[in-house]
Write a protein that holds these residues in place. Structure first.
Motif, PDB file in Angstrom:
ATOM      1  N   VAL A 291       0.724  -1.141  -0.002  1.00 26.24           N
ATOM      2  CA  VAL A 291       0.104  -0.105  -0.068  1.00 26.24           C
ATOM      3  C   VAL A 291       0.850   1.320  -0.084  1.00 26.24           C
ATOM      4  N   TRP A 292       1.922   1.291   0.757  1.00 25.97           N
ATOM      5  CA  TRP A 292       2.705   2.520   1.084  1.00 25.97           C
ATOM      6  C   TRP A 292       3.682   2.649  -0.070  1.00 25.97           C
ATOM      7  N   ALA A 293       4.125   1.565  -0.814  1.00 26.33           N
ATOM      8  CA  ALA A 293       4.750   1.564  -1.954  1.00 26.33           C
ATOM      9  C   ALA A 293       4.197   1.901  -3.113  1.00 26.33           C
ATOM     10  N   THR A 294       3.009   1.614  -3.409  1.00 27.73           N
ATOM     11  CA  THR A 294       1.979   2.260  -4.190  1.00 27.73           C
ATOM     12  C   THR A 294       1.849   3.496  -4.214  1.00 27.73           C
ATOM     13  N   VAL A 295       1.430   3.969  -3.068  1.00 27.45           N
ATOM     14  CA  VAL A 295       1.221   5.572  -3.120  1.00 27.45           C
ATOM     15  C   VAL A 295       2.660   6.190  -3.354  1.00 27.45           C
ATOM     16  N   ILE A 296       3.869   5.788  -2.531  1.00 32.38           N
ATOM     17  CA  ILE A 296       4.949   6.418  -2.980  1.00 32.38           C
ATOM     18  C   ILE A 296       5.330   6.623  -4.611  1.00 32.38           C
ATOM     19  N   THR A 297       5.196   5.380  -5.279  1.00 29.29           N
ATOM     20  CA  THR A 297       5.202   5.205  -6.660  1.00 29.29           C
ATOM     21  C   THR A 297       4.225   6.326  -7.438  1.00 29.29           C
ATOM     22  N   PHE A 298       3.081   6.164  -7.125  1.00 27.45           N
ATOM     23  CA  PHE A 298       2.150   7.317  -7.476  1.00 27.45           C
ATOM     24  C   PHE A 298       2.616   8.699  -7.507  1.00 27.45           C
ATOM     25  N   MET A 299       3.291   9.041  -6.212  1.00 25.00           N
ATOM     26  CA  MET A 299       3.522  10.304  -5.891  1.00 25.00           C
ATOM     27  C   MET A 299       4.870  10.454  -6.835  1.00 25.00           C
ATOM     28  N   GLY A 300       5.679   9.864  -7.128  1.00 25.64           N
ATOM     29  CA  GLY A 300       6.856   9.904  -7.801  1.00 25.64           C
ATOM     30  C   GLY A 300       6.513  10.040  -9.265  1.00 25.64           C
ATOM     31  N   MET A 301       5.446   9.537  -9.750  1.00 28.66           N
ATOM     32  CA  MET A 301       4.875   9.766 -10.878  1.00 28.66           C
ATOM     33  C   MET A 301       4.123  11.005 -11.219  1.00 28.66           C
ATOM     34  N   ILE A 302       3.675  11.715 -10.193  1.00 28.29           N
ATOM     35  CA  ILE A 302       3.111  13.016 -10.227  1.00 28.29           C
ATOM     36  C   ILE A 302       4.138  13.953 -10.335  1.00 28.29           C
ATOM     37  N   PHE A 303       5.297  13.848  -9.543  1.00 29.71           N
ATOM     38  CA  PHE A 303       6.332  14.915  -9.677  1.00 29.71           C
ATOM     39  C   PHE A 303       6.958  14.727 -10.960  1.00 29.71           C
ATOM     40  N   LEU A 304       7.167  13.421 -11.746  1.00 34.54           N
ATOM     41  CA  LEU A 304       7.356  13.529 -12.957  1.00 34.54           C
ATOM     42  C   LEU A 304       6.734  14.184 -13.972  1.00 34.54           C
TER      43      LEU A 304
END
Length: 582
Positions: A94-107
């Motif tokens: 769950v936390w890893a999925t959220v972190i990945t999503f945040m990384g994509m948003i920054f990109l």
């Protein structure tokens, strides 16, 4: 008191059996598939984004992407440890999925806001400004977040899915698990194909903001989908990690480093019923970790270790030895990881070649790599369904060829793949010079990009033999409770391979530029010597192949696996008695 504990266990078991099963498959498979489409869709075309929008040189962009890939393969080691020891697989995913999503948003932000990247300019025709430190910081921060996210998703996703179907009371449990694994691997293959074609095409015909926005949207759906299935999941609690056990053996052996081993007088600590009652004679220093020096001080009245941090079982010691034994074989996978992860240069080559498909439709430069996945899928099917039955009659091996033979064949094919890539690049460069395009970096030569397919097909075959062979090899040499270590070794090898690839690109670029020369890896492919770089990879691959032969000979027979305690009872389930081997 004991009855209440038993009743509590029975209630927990009943609740567990009410959850999981095939009804969780849509949530888990869709989460994995959408995550893969999002990540690979970004990675496939990223070299063009770095070159065109951040004005990086080809060498720098390739090095950055290899470093990103290395981080994404190193973090799963920590993700596996954290999930096994502290938080459990569900919470880590769950936390890893959220972190990945945040990384994509920054990109995505770097593509949406012009201030987040250098001013637009036409490469090779204008003098372009380099990215400022804050702009690079935002870009690299997005890469870091996505790598951290990958570190939690990759080691836990498949294992968490298997948790949903693990029911020993079900006579069809193995078939159900096999069905899940088949769908899981099929989803990965389809996801990579979609990301390498559809997502890449969208990025090519539209703006980068749209091209990056689609993966962000898919990742959002992936996150929400996985969380919606939360009430249905079996969520196993974190337990002691295998990593901790291995470190404990080293620690205890070091504490007892002054102990003199006498095989005929040593007493070894092991659980009753264990098949491993005495350690092997190899790497004897580690045997000190399981030696009982003083039973009265080290064992309690039930025969269990009073302080487990000062006394290990024979099984723990042998597990560490098994890991150490495979390390030389594991190291042979680093070089092939370097060659298999060479995605950027073929994309740059395809951009300068004829990519005509049907009418005015052109194939995106990053889509040619999908042929490797197609070949891998087709070959695995042919090998399993057609060749194995015939080969097994000849070799007397259940899988047709031995694991070491498959790994060796994969290494040999990887040598051929880099050699073919060098020949094709030499032909492309010669034709570009002949057609007067030497000083026109973005000129298109009259050579079809389909000439890149042979090297991709060979890469797919190499991966089918070596990579799959590697994973099966680690699984076969370790007990079942070390399966997480097997996956960790594989990802770690790819991490080191990509890290080595990044360093190799930088070294070749710097060394070949000495004396004021243009170098092998300039931004103008027509003036560079990328064919020499492929030749260097071929030489490294051939050297690694010879190294593999030596390691394989030294390892011995890998088909005769050691007898392990596949199901070793936990301390609260054993009969509280310990045998002492004299």
């Amino acid at each position: 008191m004991e009855n209440s504990k038993d009743e509590e266990k029975a209630i927990n078991l009943t609740n567990t059996l009410k959850k999981g099963g095939l009804r969780t498959m849509p949530f888990i498979i869709s989460n994995e598939a959408l995550e893969k489409v999002s990540n690979f869709g970004l990675l496939a075309n990223m070299i063009l984004y770095l070159v065109n929008e951040y004005h990086m040189s080809y060498a720098t962009g390739t090095s950055v992407l290899l470093m990103w890939g290395a981080m994404s393969n190193f973090f799963p080691i920590f993700g596996a440890f954290i999930s096994d020891s502290y938080f459990g697989r569900f919470h880590v995913i769950v936390w890893a999925t959220v972190i990945t999503f945040m990384g994509m948003i920054f990109l995505w932000i770097t593509a949406i806001f012009p201030q987040a990247r250098p001013p637009h300019c036409v490469m090779f025709r204008e003098k372009c400004n380099s990215a400022t430190p804050p702009q690079l910081a935002l870009l690299f921060f997005s890469f870091l977040l996505m790598s951290i996210g990958a570190g939690g998703i990759r080691p836990c996703s498949m294992a968490f899915g298997a948790d949903q179907f693990h029911n020993p009371k079900n006579p069809d449990n193995d078939k159900v698990l096999q069905t899940f694994f088949n769908w899981y691997y099929a989803s990965i293959g389809v996801s990579i194909m979609i990301s390498s074609t559809v997502i890449v095409y969208i990025q090519g015909v539209s703006s980068w903001s749209v091209g990056f926005g689609v993966p962000v949207g898919l990742m959002l759906i992936s996150t929400v989908t996985f969380m919606l299935g939360s009430p249905l999941y079996v969520k196993l609690k974190a337990d002691k990690s295998m990593f901790s056990d291995l470190v404990q053996v080293i620690n205890v052996a070091w504490k007892k480093r002054h102990l003199k081993l006498q095989n005929d007088k040593c007493h070894y600590y092991h659980l009753e019923g264990s098949k491993l009652v005495a350690p092997t004679t190899k790497i004897r220093f580690l045997n000190k970790a399981c030696v009982i020096e003083n039973p009265d001080n080290e064992l309690d009245s039930d025969g269990l270790a009073i302080d487990p941090t000062n006394l290990c079982t024979v099984k723990q010691v042998e597990e560490l030895k098994a890991l150490i034994k495979v390390l030389p074989m594991w190291s042979t996978g680093i070089t092939i990881a370097l060659t298999l992860s060479n995605h950027s240069i073929p994309v740059l080559q395809a951009r300068t070649m004829d990519r005509q498909f049907i009418g005015k439709l052109k194939i995106p430069p990053a889509s040619y790599g999908v042929s490797a996945i197609i070949v891998l899928t087709i070959w695995v099917t042919i090998y399993d369904r057609i060749l194995v039955p015939h080969l097994s009659k000849i070799t007397k091996l259940p899988r047709g060829l031995s694991l070491k033979q498959r790994m060796g064949i994969g290494l040999g094919i990887s040598c051929l793949a880099t050699a073919v890539a060098g020949i094709v690049e030499n032909k492309r460069r010669s034709l570009a010079i002949l057609e007067g395009l030497e000083n026109i970096p973005d000129g298109v030569v009259s050579m079809s990009a389909y000439w890149l397919l042979p090297q991709f097909c060979l890469v797919g075959l190499a991966e089918a033999f070596n990579v799959i062979g590697q994973i099966e090899f680690y699984y076969s040499q370790f007990p079942k409770n070390m399966s997480s270590i097997a996956i960790a070794l594989f990802t770690l090898g790819f991490g080191f391979g990509m890290l080595g690839g990044s360093l190799l690109v930088q070294i070749v670029h710097k060394v070949s530029e000495r004396g004021g020369k243009l170098g092998w890896l300039p931004d103008n492919l027509n003036q560079g010597r990328y064919d020499n770089y492929y030749l260097l990879l071929t030489i490294l691959s051939l050297t690694n192949f010879l190294y593999f032969i030596g390691c394989s000979w030294a390892y011995g027979d890998s088909e005769e696996s050691m007898v392990w305690d596949e199901i070793e009872a936990s301390t609260d389930e054993v009969s509280n008695k310990i045998s002492i081997h004299n």
